[in-house]
Motif scaffolding. Structure first.
Motif, PDB file in Angstrom:
ATOM      1  N   ALA A   8      41.357  31.829  45.118  1.00 39.34           N
ATOM      2  CA  ALA A   8      42.010  31.244  46.289  1.00 39.34           C
ATOM      3  C   ALA A   8      43.480  30.953  46.009  1.00 39.34           C
ATOM      4  N   VAL A   9      43.782  30.446  44.824  1.00 36.96           N
ATOM      5  CA  VAL A   9      45.174  30.181  44.441  1.00 36.96           C
ATOM      6  C   VAL A   9      45.944  31.494  44.353  1.00 36.96           C
ATOM      7  N   ALA A  10      45.341  32.505  43.732  1.00 38.85           N
ATOM      8  CA  ALA A  10      45.988  33.811  43.596  1.00 38.85           C
ATOM      9  C   ALA A  10      46.270  34.430  44.953  1.00 38.85           C
ATOM     10  N   GLU A  11      45.353  34.256  45.894  1.00 39.51           N
ATOM     11  CA  GLU A  11      45.552  34.777  47.245  1.00 39.51           C
ATOM     12  C   GLU A  11      46.755  34.110  47.913  1.00 39.51           C
ATOM     13  N   GLU A  12      46.832  32.792  47.833  1.00 38.85           N
ATOM     14  CA  GLU A  12      47.957  32.067  48.433  1.00 38.85           C
ATOM     15  C   GLU A  12      49.295  32.492  47.830  1.00 38.85           C
ATOM     16  N   LEU A  13      49.326  32.655  46.530  1.00 39.83           N
ATOM     17  CA  LEU A  13      50.570  33.013  45.857  1.00 39.83           C
ATOM     18  C   LEU A  13      51.007  34.441  46.162  1.00 39.83           C
ATOM     19  N   TYR A  30      38.072  37.098  41.006  1.00 38.72           N
ATOM     20  CA  TYR A  30      38.390  36.763  39.620  1.00 38.72           C
ATOM     21  C   TYR A  30      37.055  36.692  38.918  1.00 38.72           C
ATOM     22  N   GLU A  31      36.777  37.702  38.080  1.00 38.11           N
ATOM     23  CA  GLU A  31      35.448  37.797  37.516  1.00 38.11           C
ATOM     24  C   GLU A  31      35.475  38.247  36.073  1.00 38.11           C
ATOM     25  N   TYR A  38      39.121  39.250  34.870  1.00 37.68           N
ATOM     26  CA  TYR A  38      40.006  40.131  35.629  1.00 37.68           C
ATOM     27  C   TYR A  38      40.220  39.592  37.038  1.00 37.68           C
ATOM     28  N   LEU A  39      41.477  39.615  37.443  1.00 35.48           N
ATOM     29  CA  LEU A  39      41.856  39.259  38.793  1.00 35.48           C
ATOM     30  C   LEU A  39      42.123  40.560  39.528  1.00 35.48           C
ATOM     31  N   ARG A  40      41.400  40.771  40.633  1.00 39.19           N
ATOM     32  CA  ARG A  40      41.556  42.006  41.393  1.00 39.19           C
ATOM     33  C   ARG A  40      41.899  41.694  42.847  1.00 39.19           C
ATOM     34  N   TYR A  41      42.887  42.413  43.318  1.00 36.07           N
ATOM     35  CA  TYR A  41      43.256  42.345  44.726  1.00 36.07           C
ATOM     36  C   TYR A  41      42.776  43.629  45.381  1.00 36.07           C
ATOM     37  N   TYR A  42      42.108  43.519  46.506  1.00 37.01           N
ATOM     38  CA  TYR A  42      41.692  44.665  47.292  1.00 37.01           C
ATOM     39  C   TYR A  42      42.617  44.710  48.507  1.00 37.01           C
ATOM     40  N   VAL A  43      43.454  45.727  48.560  1.00 40.42           N
ATOM     41  CA  VAL A  43      44.487  45.795  49.590  1.00 40.42           C
ATOM     42  C   VAL A  43      44.447  47.127  50.332  1.00 40.42           C
ATOM     43  N   ASP A  44      45.063  47.132  51.499  1.00 38.06           N
ATOM     44  CA  ASP A  44      45.157  48.331  52.320  1.00 38.06           C
ATOM     45  C   ASP A  44      46.427  48.209  53.146  1.00 38.06           C
ATOM     46  N   LYS A  45      46.765  49.243  53.877  1.00 39.20           N
ATOM     47  CA  LYS A  45      47.874  49.180  54.829  1.00 39.20           C
ATOM     48  C   LYS A  45      47.656  50.228  55.902  1.00 39.20           C
ATOM     49  N   GLU A  46      48.370  50.061  56.997  1.00 39.07           N
ATOM     50  CA  GLU A  46      48.311  51.022  58.095  1.00 39.07           C
ATOM     51  C   GLU A  46      48.638  52.405  57.551  1.00 39.07           C
ATOM     52  N   GLY A  47      47.785  53.368  57.805  1.00 39.32           N
ATOM     53  CA  GLY A  47      48.013  54.726  57.333  1.00 39.32           C
ATOM     54  C   GLY A  47      47.480  54.993  55.932  1.00 39.32           C
ATOM     55  N   GLY A  48      46.931  53.972  55.283  1.00 38.02           N
ATOM     56  CA  GLY A  48      46.356  54.156  53.947  1.00 38.02           C
ATOM     57  C   GLY A  48      47.292  53.711  52.838  1.00 38.02           C
ATOM     58  N   ILE A  49      46.737  53.602  51.669  1.00 36.35           N
ATOM     59  CA  ILE A  49      47.456  53.103  50.498  1.00 36.35           C
ATOM     60  C   ILE A  49      47.336  54.123  49.374  1.00 36.35           C
ATOM     61  N   ASP A  50      48.327  54.154  48.509  1.00 35.35           N
ATOM     62  CA  ASP A  50      48.249  55.062  47.359  1.00 35.35           C
ATOM     63  C   ASP A  50      48.571  54.300  46.073  1.00 35.35           C
ATOM     64  N   ILE A  51      48.531  54.986  44.959  1.00 34.09           N
ATOM     65  CA  ILE A  51      48.738  54.353  43.659  1.00 34.09           C
ATOM     66  C   ILE A  51      50.137  53.753  43.542  1.00 34.09           C
ATOM     67  N   TYR A  78      45.452  37.623  32.002  1.00 29.09           N
ATOM     68  CA  TYR A  78      44.197  38.351  32.196  1.00 29.09           C
ATOM     69  C   TYR A  78      44.350  39.530  33.149  1.00 29.09           C
ATOM     70  N   TRP A  79      45.504  39.637  33.732  1.00 24.41           N
ATOM     71  CA  TRP A  79      45.680  40.560  34.854  1.00 24.41           C
ATOM     72  C   TRP A  79      46.585  41.707  34.466  1.00 24.41           C
ATOM     73  N   TYR A  80      46.048  42.867  34.247  1.00 23.49           N
ATOM     74  CA  TYR A  80      46.822  44.045  33.848  1.00 23.49           C
ATOM     75  C   TYR A  80      46.495  45.211  34.769  1.00 23.49           C
ATOM     76  N   ALA A  81      47.053  45.161  35.947  1.00 20.55           N
ATOM     77  CA  ALA A  81      46.974  46.256  36.910  1.00 20.55           C
ATOM     78  C   ALA A  81      45.553  46.654  37.285  1.00 20.55           C
ATOM     79  N   PHE A  82      44.692  45.691  37.501  1.00 20.42           N
ATOM     80  CA  PHE A  82      43.351  45.993  37.968  1.00 20.42           C
ATOM     81  C   PHE A  82      43.275  45.797  39.477  1.00 20.42           C
ATOM     82  N   ILE A  83      44.141  46.510  40.153  1.00 23.58           N
ATOM     83  CA  ILE A  83      44.152  46.466  41.612  1.00 23.58           C
ATOM     84  C   ILE A  83      43.346  47.669  42.112  1.00 23.58           C
ATOM     85  N   LYS A  84      42.439  47.405  42.994  1.00 18.57           N
ATOM     86  CA  LYS A  84      41.683  48.504  43.588  1.00 18.57           C
ATOM     87  C   LYS A  84      42.057  48.599  45.057  1.00 18.57           C
TER      88      LYS A  84
END
Length: 87
Positions: A8-13, A30-31, A38-51, A78-84
């Motif tokens: 929740a804190v990571a989301e706000e920041l 955060y699991e 690992y802290l993971r953000y699951y993100v998207d955007k209009e038209g899709g997202i890429d690396i 703990y967070w080293y580019a584990f974004i999906k």
């Protein structure tokens, strides 16, 4: 007032960074996996997202954490580019 969990804190920041980049946040987790957390953000955007979007967000969030005395600094180790991406 209840203490917020790490996700929740990571989301706000991260929300101002996501807004600036035009990214939509689907979830933050955060699991523990194996011996690491690992802290993971699951993100998207209009038209899709890429690396490249994932990398840009990761770098911006790391830069923000390094520049601000926040809880994010404590968990960044703990967070080293584990974004999906959610495509």
């Amino acid at each position: 007032m209840a203490k917020k969990n790490t996700a929740a804190v990571a989301e706000e920041l991260a929300q101002p960074i996501l807004d600036e980049m035009g990214l939509l946040l689907w979830d933050v987790v955060y699991e523990k996996e194996g011996s690491g957390w690992y802290l993971r953000y699951y993100v998207d955007k209009e038209g899709g997202i890429d690396i490249n979007d994932c990398e840009a967000f990761s770098r911006a969030a790391e830069k923000y954490a390094a520049a601000n005395e926040t809880t994010m600094q404590k968990i960044i180790e703990y967070w080293y580019a584990f974004i999906k991406a959610v495509a």
